[in-house]
Design a protein around this motif. Structure first.
Motif, mmCIF file in Angstrom:
data_model
loop_
_atom_site.group_PDB
_atom_site.id
_atom_site.type_symbol
_atom_site.label_atom_id
_atom_site.label_comp_id
_atom_site.label_asym_id
_atom_site.label_seq_id
_atom_site.Cartn_x
_atom_site.Cartn_y
_atom_site.Cartn_z
ATOM 1 N N LEU A 13 -3.117 -3.837 -3.477
ATOM 2 C CA LEU A 13 -2.557 -4.422 -2.262
ATOM 3 C C LEU A 13 -2.344 -5.928 -2.443
ATOM 4 O O LEU A 13 -1.291 -6.467 -2.107
ATOM 5 C CB LEU A 13 -3.493 -4.150 -1.082
ATOM 6 C CG LEU A 13 -2.994 -4.448 0.313
ATOM 7 C CD1 LEU A 13 -1.730 -3.658 0.627
ATOM 8 C CD2 LEU A 13 -4.066 -4.125 1.330
ATOM 9 N N LYS A 14 -3.331 -6.588 -3.025
ATOM 10 C CA LYS A 14 -3.240 -8.027 -3.253
ATOM 11 C C LYS A 14 -2.149 -8.361 -4.275
ATOM 12 O O LYS A 14 -1.411 -9.337 -4.109
ATOM 13 C CB LYS A 14 -4.585 -8.565 -3.735
ATOM 14 C CG LYS A 14 -4.617 -10.051 -3.900
ATOM 15 C CD LYS A 14 -5.992 -10.532 -4.311
ATOM 16 C CE LYS A 14 -5.991 -12.023 -4.507
ATOM 17 N NZ LYS A 14 -7.307 -12.513 -4.924
ATOM 18 N N VAL A 44 -8.082 1.949 5.869
ATOM 19 C CA VAL A 44 -7.513 1.492 7.142
ATOM 20 C C VAL A 44 -7.903 0.033 7.368
ATOM 21 O O VAL A 44 -7.067 -0.793 7.743
ATOM 22 C CB VAL A 44 -7.975 2.374 8.320
ATOM 23 C CG1 VAL A 44 -7.597 1.745 9.662
ATOM 24 C CG2 VAL A 44 -7.386 3.770 8.201
ATOM 25 N N ALA A 45 -9.152 -0.295 7.132
ATOM 26 C CA ALA A 45 -9.620 -1.672 7.335
ATOM 27 C C ALA A 45 -8.896 -2.649 6.403
ATOM 28 O O ALA A 45 -8.502 -3.737 6.835
ATOM 29 C CB ALA A 45 -11.125 -1.745 7.118
ATOM 30 N N ALA A 46 -8.716 -2.274 5.146
ATOM 31 C CA ALA A 46 -8.019 -3.143 4.190
ATOM 32 C C ALA A 46 -6.561 -3.332 4.598
ATOM 33 O O ALA A 46 -6.021 -4.454 4.525
ATOM 34 C CB ALA A 46 -8.108 -2.564 2.780
ATOM 35 N N ALA A 50 -4.577 -6.775 5.833
ATOM 36 C CA ALA A 50 -3.349 -7.232 5.188
ATOM 37 C C ALA A 50 -2.178 -7.333 6.164
ATOM 38 O O ALA A 50 -1.294 -8.173 5.997
ATOM 39 C CB ALA A 50 -2.975 -6.286 4.044
ATOM 40 N N TYR A 51 -2.158 -6.465 7.170
ATOM 41 C CA TYR A 51 -1.024 -6.413 8.102
ATOM 42 C C TYR A 51 -1.517 -5.938 9.462
ATOM 43 O O TYR A 51 -1.292 -4.803 9.860
ATOM 44 C CB TYR A 51 0.043 -5.470 7.542
ATOM 45 C CG TYR A 51 1.332 -5.377 8.330
ATOM 46 C CD1 TYR A 51 1.973 -6.512 8.823
ATOM 47 C CD2 TYR A 51 1.914 -4.148 8.562
ATOM 48 C CE1 TYR A 51 3.158 -6.408 9.528
ATOM 49 C CE2 TYR A 51 3.107 -4.036 9.268
ATOM 50 C CZ TYR A 51 3.718 -5.164 9.749
ATOM 51 O OH TYR A 51 4.901 -5.068 10.450
ATOM 52 N N PRO A 52 -2.199 -6.817 10.226
ATOM 53 C CA PRO A 52 -2.780 -6.411 11.501
ATOM 54 C C PRO A 52 -1.749 -5.882 12.501
ATOM 55 O O PRO A 52 -2.057 -5.011 13.319
ATOM 56 C CB PRO A 52 -3.463 -7.671 12.032
ATOM 57 C CG PRO A 52 -3.236 -8.742 11.049
ATOM 58 C CD PRO A 52 -2.476 -8.191 9.898
#
Length: 64
Positions: A13-14, A44-46, A50-52
């Protein structure tokens, strides 16, 4: 179902600058929708980190 280990997922993701969190499927689903459907709370948390805004967007069926 098997999931990638969280550190591996976070690194991927990063590496993409978080853009993977914003990619929609043909059904309008974001990765956060798919992760929630499959019950992967750490993913889901990650994705939320990354994209709230993704948690507030509906898919093509109107689901959050």
């Amino acid at each position: 179902m098997h999931h990638a280990p969280l550190p591996v997922f976070e690194a991927l993701l990063k590496a993409g600058g978080g853009s993977a969190a914003r990619q929609r499927t043909r059904g309008g689903r974001l990765p956060i929708h798919t992760a929630a459907y499959h019950g992967s709370a750490p993913i889901v948390a990650a994705l939320h980190e990354a994209y709230p805004e993704g948690a507030m967007l509906r898919d093509a069926d109107g689901c959050l």
